[in-house]
Design a protein around this motif. Sequence first.
Motif, mmCIF file in Angstrom:
data_model
loop_
_atom_site.group_PDB
_atom_site.id
_atom_site.type_symbol
_atom_site.label_atom_id
_atom_site.label_comp_id
_atom_site.label_asym_id
_atom_site.label_seq_id
_atom_site.Cartn_x
_atom_site.Cartn_y
_atom_site.Cartn_z
ATOM 1 N N GLY A 118 0.857 -1.064 0.101
ATOM 2 C CA GLY A 118 0.029 -0.065 -0.143
ATOM 3 C C GLY A 118 0.851 1.305 -0.018
ATOM 4 N N ARG A 122 0.951 4.040 -3.003
ATOM 5 C CA ARG A 122 0.613 5.681 -2.834
ATOM 6 C C ARG A 122 1.943 6.296 -3.173
ATOM 7 N NH1 ARG A 122 -1.293 5.968 3.173
ATOM 8 N NH2 ARG A 122 0.962 5.849 3.416
ATOM 9 N N VAL A 183 -5.846 -1.990 -0.227
ATOM 10 C CA VAL A 183 -4.464 -2.094 -0.084
ATOM 11 C C VAL A 183 -3.894 -0.616 0.287
ATOM 12 C CG1 VAL A 183 -2.279 -2.212 -1.203
ATOM 13 C CG2 VAL A 183 -4.224 -3.761 -1.802
ATOM 14 N N LEU A 184 -4.370 0.406 -0.164
ATOM 15 C CA LEU A 184 -4.085 1.552 0.382
ATOM 16 C C LEU A 184 -4.356 1.807 1.773
ATOM 17 C CD1 LEU A 184 -4.712 3.866 -2.685
ATOM 18 C CD2 LEU A 184 -2.506 3.076 -2.100
#
Length: 320
Positions: A118, A122, A183-184
């Motif tokens: 994640g 980003r 996931v983030l």
Amino acid sequence: MPAMNITPLPYAALAPDQIGIRPPDGRLPADIRIGTVALQIADLARSLAFYEDVLGFQVLRRSEGTPAAGAVAELGAAGSEQALLVLHEQLGVRPVPRRGLLGLYHFAILLPSRADLGRFLRHVHVLGVRIGSSDHLYSEATYLTDPDGITVEVYRDRPRSEWQVSEQGEIQSALDPLDLPAVLQAAGDTRWQGLPAGTTIGHMHFYTGSLAQAAAFYHAALGLDKVTWSLPGALFVSAGGYHHHVGLNVWAAGSPAATAQDARLLSWELWLPDAASRDAAAARLQQAGFPTEPAPEGIAATDPWGNRLLLRTDGERARH
């Protein structure tokens, strides 16, 4: 959806010896691991901008070029002096064409956790880097292309308790969309600070001209189990019930093999626990008609498409 039209079972529903298809003449031990990947690239400064700033490698050692040899950089993850990647500059080599060349399809960087993935996602989003992504059931993966057209996978594994198999012991795979928000979210508020401690090379994936020839080298001779064999045009092989240490496909069949004039894989290492298992693997390759030779790094063998494999042992690691 699973790639194979079956009713999947939990991975743990089968005993370990029921996972995959064993090779006929000898099997690699479960505790193998992939070591250093060496690439030939056209411009070291350009490549370092990608591998350091985008992927988060740290430069461990670097040598400048000479008239006889190009510059070289050894790259690793945080907190380790072990090189995961070595970049060899060869000015003027051609980029990988869009359709690919027989040889390397991608090498795969395995992050320790979903949170790490994640943070990486980003990070590349902030940089504006274009990526591909997929949920493979056993892993969550992203894909990037380096300045020479070499594809790099960055992924995290799901726990084996979440994997699926068929009644025949085939590990189930898919190309589902990645759940990007989840996931983030796993990343929390922690920023990406480069490849974290515990990062490894998780697997290699090759373009081949024939799955039968690929199986002859990697399965029957080297000694990796077949673990996924129903994907169109592909075969995955591994040791220890892993989803794949080596992926093999014919998706670029008809293309030429990479040459010394191309950006390409120069070698990759397979670490075995002891000299006995290394020598047994080398003997099987030799007996199957795939020549081996001693090398400073271990025992070398080359597959039918020019991918050079170095068989190494943990004892050698200790001496270095």
